[in-house]
Design an enzyme around this catalytic site. Structure first.
Site, PDB file in Angstrom:
ATOM      1  N   GLU A 140      11.676 -16.703 -23.851  1.00 22.72           N
ATOM      2  CA  GLU A 140      12.003 -15.933 -25.051  1.00 22.72           C
ATOM      3  C   GLU A 140      13.222 -16.531 -25.760  1.00 22.72           C
ATOM      4  OE1 GLU A 140       9.220 -14.233 -25.949  1.00 22.72           O
ATOM      5  OE2 GLU A 140      10.575 -12.599 -26.539  1.00 22.72           O
ATOM      6  N   HIS A 197       9.612 -20.698 -26.518  1.00 23.63           N
ATOM      7  CA  HIS A 197       8.631 -21.668 -26.061  1.00 23.63           C
ATOM      8  C   HIS A 197       8.109 -21.135 -24.736  1.00 23.63           C
ATOM      9  CE1 HIS A 197       6.697 -25.542 -26.437  1.00 23.63           C
ATOM     10  NE2 HIS A 197       6.880 -25.738 -25.150  1.00 23.63           N
ATOM     11  N   HIS A 198       6.833 -20.780 -24.688  1.00 26.59           N
ATOM     12  CA  HIS A 198       6.306 -19.924 -23.635  1.00 26.59           C
ATOM     13  C   HIS A 198       5.336 -20.637 -22.707  1.00 26.59           C
ATOM     14  CE1 HIS A 198       7.709 -17.415 -26.967  1.00 26.59           C
ATOM     15  NE2 HIS A 198       8.057 -16.557 -26.031  1.00 26.59           N
ATOM     16  N   HIS A 219       1.535 -25.777 -27.717  1.00 19.14           N
ATOM     17  CA  HIS A 219       0.205 -25.449 -28.268  1.00 19.14           C
ATOM     18  C   HIS A 219       0.052 -25.931 -29.701  1.00 19.14           C
ATOM     19  CE1 HIS A 219      -0.559 -23.075 -24.713  1.00 19.14           C
ATOM     20  NE2 HIS A 219       0.572 -22.443 -24.895  1.00 19.14           N
ATOM     21  N   GLU A 220       1.088 -25.686 -30.507  1.00 16.27           N
ATOM     22  CA  GLU A 220       0.959 -26.031 -31.933  1.00 16.27           C
ATOM     23  C   GLU A 220       0.830 -27.541 -32.142  1.00 16.27           C
ATOM     24  OE1 GLU A 220       4.132 -22.703 -32.732  1.00 16.27           O
ATOM     25  OE2 GLU A 220       3.726 -23.791 -34.566  1.00 16.27           O
ATOM     26  N   ASP A 275       8.793 -28.888 -24.034  1.00 22.00           N
ATOM     27  CA  ASP A 275       8.281 -28.644 -22.686  1.00 22.00           C
ATOM     28  C   ASP A 275       9.220 -29.199 -21.627  1.00 22.00           C
ATOM     29  OD1 ASP A 275       5.359 -29.461 -24.360  1.00 22.00           O
ATOM     30  OD2 ASP A 275       5.737 -27.444 -23.562  1.00 22.00           O
TER      31      ASP A 275
HETATM   32  C1  LIG Z   1       3.013 -18.948 -33.420  1.00 20.12           C
HETATM   33  C2  LIG Z   1       3.407 -19.693 -32.148  1.00 20.12           C
HETATM   34  O1  LIG Z   1       2.806 -19.129 -31.047  1.00 20.12           O
HETATM   35  C3  LIG Z   1       4.940 -19.673 -32.003  1.00 20.12           C
HETATM   36  O2  LIG Z   1       5.499 -20.357 -33.054  1.00 20.12           O
HETATM   37  C4  LIG Z   1       5.467 -20.352 -30.724  1.00 20.12           C
HETATM   38  C5  LIG Z   1       5.580 -19.381 -29.594  1.00 20.12           C
HETATM   39  N1  LIG Z   1       5.692 -20.003 -28.306  1.00 20.12           N
HETATM   40  C6  LIG Z   1       5.094 -21.197 -28.061  1.00 20.12           C
HETATM   41  N2  LIG Z   1       4.990 -21.663 -26.813  1.00 20.12           N
HETATM   42  C7  LIG Z   1       4.362 -22.818 -26.541  1.00 20.12           C
HETATM   43  N3  LIG Z   1       4.260 -23.245 -25.252  1.00 20.12           N
HETATM   44  N4  LIG Z   1       3.818 -23.533 -27.535  1.00 20.12           N
HETATM   45  C8  LIG Z   1       3.862 -23.183 -28.826  1.00 20.12           C
HETATM   46  O3  LIG Z   1       3.334 -23.883 -29.699  1.00 20.12           O
HETATM   47  C9  LIG Z   1       4.550 -21.959 -29.151  1.00 20.12           C
HETATM   48  N5  LIG Z   1       4.675 -21.513 -30.406  1.00 20.12           N
END
Ligand SMILES: C[C@H](O)[C@H](O)[C@H]1CNC2=NC(N)=NC(=O)C2=N1
Length: 93
Positions: free
Chosen positions: A49, A53-54, A71-72, A80
């Site tokens: 949080e 970046h999750h 992911h994006e 990462d």
């Molecule tokens: C909309 C998008 O999920 C958000 O911008 C953030 C949130 N957390 C995220 N976490 C990860 N691992 N990759 C992402 O691209 C990412 N994007």
């Protein structure tokens, strides 16, 4: 948005004990007490949080698996690697 890292950059920057699996970096932290693993997952979530970046966090009886990808961007970035370093420094604390 962070740029995708090259294979060489990933190999160089991957912290000890972390593995690359295709577009993710992965580490399993073993715990001999289930609730210590749950608490560790909470701490990882708080870092995620703060970094926005999750990771994927899989809590098992034997331990916790952390899977990171951007992911994006569709692959592995500095975000990462930074998350892995932060988790390692917390785990080591
Ligand atoms: C909309 C998008 O999920 C958000 O911008 C953030 C949130 N957390 C995220 N976490 C990860 N691992 N990759 C992402 O691209 C990412 N994007």
């Amino acid at each position: 948005m962070a740029d995708l890292l090259s294979d060489e950059e990933i190999e160089t920057e991957l912290p000890d004990h972390w593995e690359r699996e295709d577009d993710e970096i992965v580490r399993v932290y073993e715990f001999d007490d289930y609730l210590r693993g749950v608490n560790f997952a909470q701490m990882v979530g708080e870092i995620a949080e703060a970094q926005f970046h999750h990771p994927e966090i899989i809590i098992r009886y034997s331990g916790v698996e952390i899977r990171l990808t951007s992911h994006e961007e569709g692959g592995i970035t500095e975000d990462d690697i930074e998350m892995a370093d932060l988790i390692e420094s917390e785990r080591g604390a």
